[in-house]
Design an enzyme around this catalytic site. Structure first.
Site, mmCIF file in Angstrom:
data_model
loop_
_atom_site.group_PDB
_atom_site.id
_atom_site.type_symbol
_atom_site.label_atom_id
_atom_site.label_comp_id
_atom_site.label_asym_id
_atom_site.label_seq_id
_atom_site.Cartn_x
_atom_site.Cartn_y
_atom_site.Cartn_z
ATOM 1 N N HIS A 1 61.623 81.618 30.239
ATOM 2 C CA HIS A 1 63.101 82.202 30.345
ATOM 3 C C HIS A 1 63.010 83.668 29.428
ATOM 4 O O HIS A 1 64.117 84.046 29.214
ATOM 5 C CB HIS A 1 64.008 81.148 29.869
ATOM 6 C CG HIS A 1 64.177 80.216 30.937
ATOM 7 N ND1 HIS A 1 63.326 79.023 31.215
ATOM 8 C CD2 HIS A 1 65.189 80.102 31.957
ATOM 9 C CE1 HIS A 1 63.773 78.429 32.018
ATOM 10 N NE2 HIS A 1 64.836 78.866 32.724
ATOM 11 N N GLU B 1 65.106 80.861 45.558
ATOM 12 C CA GLU B 1 64.987 82.534 45.155
ATOM 13 C C GLU B 1 64.446 83.089 46.374
ATOM 14 O O GLU B 1 64.962 83.912 46.822
ATOM 15 C CB GLU B 1 64.317 82.644 44.016
ATOM 16 C CG GLU B 1 65.143 82.569 42.793
ATOM 17 C CD GLU B 1 65.317 81.153 42.245
ATOM 18 O OE1 GLU B 1 64.704 80.164 42.850
ATOM 19 O OE2 GLU B 1 66.252 81.124 41.550
#
Lengths: 330, 332
Positions: free
Chosen positions: A129, A60
């Site tokens: 998440h 990322e």
């Protein structure tokens, strides 16, 4: 007007913008061969080729940073983060580079990058998440923060994001990808900083954004039977925030409830409540109410998860408190 | 060290200009340190003294339309790429006439018109930017390339490894014309390379990502320049990344506040100064009879004058107007 899902609205906008401008490229994990985790980029690799639909390693920091470098050189990269939770790995790149390079260079370069992906909770993905990070990003000057709630907004706001000159934090919601709605044709675009009055009412203003808009609208319909006529404001973008629309509504209804999925402390609802107090204190007939997620890491168990996110009942109670109809006050 | 007798007359003559630039940047750094002590420059101040041959050798070898990124030890990079010394000093002074209108300061020099896409203050944070920029140069079908200067300390951050791996991948398709230049000045602030890298040969760490690499004497201008020319030609040709580790040394502390330098002894610094890159270059140009005592005297005088003018310009320049505060945040 054609009816599209939220997912199709996003995808078709990507296609239209990539057809229009070769500077638009896509970059992210599993967006090409795999077709996108939520299939927003389905078939785009085949259509535009690997130079424009760039599958990356699980890096990322690396690919968000690389996309910022691309933007500095004139491309308009649209970065997919598989979920916004993973963008925390790129936090330094977003905050210290994307948001600030224009400023500390004295305006020498723009950073027209869109970072998009699902934000929020609701499908038993547990703590790492399931979080809503809008306030975290909306804190930083130099970023725009966008929260489309409908297919039409997904299209209109994404187009504005891609055609702009600045970094845009584009917060989708996994629960909305399958939602259908009418979407205007052509070059339909929605401006940033312009909220939508999703339902006109006179008794109380309910401010919401993203997935919470639908909760607010459902409650408003339900409360009509009890003779409560709620106005629902859909913010569409958190940064810039459309203070004028919120204040003007509150000046009419004299009561406000703000609904957010994220944790209560230092969140968007607190910011919006403070904005209302600053601009319309004398108009208020009751304190501003905040409806938020529970102040805990998201649990896995379905029963606990349901307790951790805002529900219709929470919004109804909050509205009634502002109207002193909750049986406690007034 | 590159053998003098192997150098062409052309290479030697071309170096004269870069000798003058190196002298200028050294004088510039001395003046900046003085100004810092006098409270004219705020924040952090990281000077480049000792490392001049690295940036000079690399930046003398690129084309005008090539681009580069570096970290926060960036004054010489700006001067070598042609930014006016006055505008660089004014940026350090936080003045309206600075390269970035006084909004960036010493760590964020920036001159996009000359291919300089910035100095960056978070160690390693610029490496992904440079890598994406390199991809873009090929995406746009140009043969331009990107230099990415980084310190030895940056090699231990994730922001080095993630883009290095991506560069290795993109390079397979000729889509990453970048040269990573590791300016190994032996210390990440106060932590030596041997205490911070499990591998002593930093260049070899690029092997992990299939990036061709080599290490060279970063104190010798001609060595750097020779390597730079060869590597730059290759990268321009192939679109594949390449890494060079330049062994160098910083004569000053990490920053202006690093007064006592407990991590190294004075003898080490004195030894390193016997291979001052400016003196080394000067000796060789003298040996080639391209530089006389009078020339050296003139070049030093000119450098001093240019730096005095830069300081005067910075000193006399106006502060940024108050309404600049809210400008340049957004471009839309």
């Amino acid at each position: 007007m054609p009816e599209l899902t939220y997912r199709e609205a996003l995808r078709s906008t990507l296609v239209e913008e990539m057809d229009r401008d070769r500077a638009v490229v896509l970059i992210g994990e599993d967006i090409g061969v795999y077709q996108g985790t939520f299939r927003v980029t389905a078939d785009l690799l085949e259509r535009f080729g690997p130079k424009r639909v760039i599958d990356t390693p699980i890096s990322e920091l690396g690919f968000v940073g690389a996309a910022i470098g691309m933007a500095m050189l004139g491309l308009h990269p649209v970065v997919e983060v598989m979920t916004w939770n993973f963008a925390l790995l790129a936090f330094d790149q977003i905050v210290n580079n994307a948001a600030k390079i224009r400023y500390f260079s004295g305006g020498q370069v723009n950073v027209p990058i869109v970072i998009r992906g699902p934000n929020g909770a609701g499908v038993q993905l547990s703590a790492q998440h399931s979080q809503s990070l809008e306030a975290t990003f909306a804190h930083f000057p130099g970023l725009f923060v966008v929260t489309p709630a409908t297919p039409a907004e997904a299209k209109g706001l994404l187009r504005t994001a891609i055609r702009g000159n600045d970094p845009v934090i584009f917060l989708e919601n996994a629960a909305l990808y399958g939602m259908k709605g009418e979407v205007p044709d052509g070059n339909f675009a929605l401006p940033f900083g312009r909220a939508d009055v999703a339902r006109v009412g006179k008794d109380v203003t309910v401010v919401a954004y993203g997935r919470m808009l639908h909760l607010a609208l459902a409650v408003a319909t339900q409360l009509l039977e009890e003779g409560i006529d709620a106005e629902v404001i859909n913010l569409r973008t958190l940064r810039p925030l459309d203070t004028e629309t919120v204040v003007s509504s509150v000046s009419k209804t004299h009561r406000a409830v703000v609904v957010q999925e994220q944790w209560k402390p230092f969140g968007a609802a607190g910011e919006i409540a403070a904005t209302i107090y600053e601009h319309a204190f004398d108009e208020l007939d009751a304190p501003v109410e905040r409806v938020t997620g529970a102040d805990v890491p998201m649990p896995y168990a379905r029963s606990l998860e349901l307790l951790a996110v805002p529900h219709e009942g929470d919004v109804i109670k909050a509205i009634k408190r502002t109207l002193y109809k909750d049986g406690i006050k007034g | 060290m590159q053998r003098t007798e192997d150098l062409t007359r052309e290479e030697l003559t071309a170096a004269l200009e870069w000798y003058a630039k190196m002298v200028l940047s050294r004088r510039f750094e001395d003046a900046a340190e003085r100004a810092f002590r006098h409270g004219k420059i705020g924040g952090y101040l990281h000077v480049y003294s000792g490392q001049e041959a690295v940036a000079a050798g690399l930046l003398s070898a690129i084309r005008k339309d090539d681009i580069f990124f570096t970290a926060y030890r960036d004054h010489a990079h700006a001067l070598y790429s042609g930014s006016p010394p006055g505008a660089v000093m004014a940026e350090l002074y936080g003045k309206a006439t600075g390269l970035a209108k006084g909004k960036g300061g010493s760590m964020h020099l920036f001159d996009a018109s000359r291919g300089f896409y910035g100095g960056y203050g978070i160690v390693g944070g610029h490496i992904p930017l440079a890598t994406g920029a390199a991809y873009t140069l090929r995406y746009l079908d140009t043969d331009r390339l990107c230099l990415c200067f980084l310190g030895d300390g940056a090699m231990n951050s994730g922001s080095f490894h993630e883009p290095a791996n991506m560069a290795g991948l993109w390079g397979r398709d000729g889509l990453c014309p970048i040269v990573y230049i590791v300016e190994n000045n032996q210390y990440a602030m106060g932590t030596s390379v041997s205490r911070s890298s499990a591998v002593a040969n930093l260049a070899s760490r690029f092997l992990a990502y299939e990036i061709e690499n080599e290490r060279a004497d970063g104190m010798d201008y001609f060595t750097v320049r020779r390597v730079a020319s060869r590597v730059i030609n290759q990268v321009r040709e192939t679109g594949r990344p390449y890494a060079v580790e330049m062994l160098t040394y910083r004569f000053a502390g990490h920053g202006a506040a690093d007064l006592f330098q407990p991590y190294r002894n004075r003898g080490e610094v004195t030894d390193a100064r016997t291979r001052d890159p400016i003196t080394l270059l000067e000796d060789r140009l003298r040996a080639a009879e391209l530089l006389t005592d009078a020339d050296v005297e003139r070049i030093r005088r000119e450098a001093e004058h240019a730096v005095e003018q830069a300081v005067k310009f910075a000193d006399e320049s106006p502060e940024p107007a108050a309404d600049e505060l809210f400008k340049d945040v957004y471009g839309s």
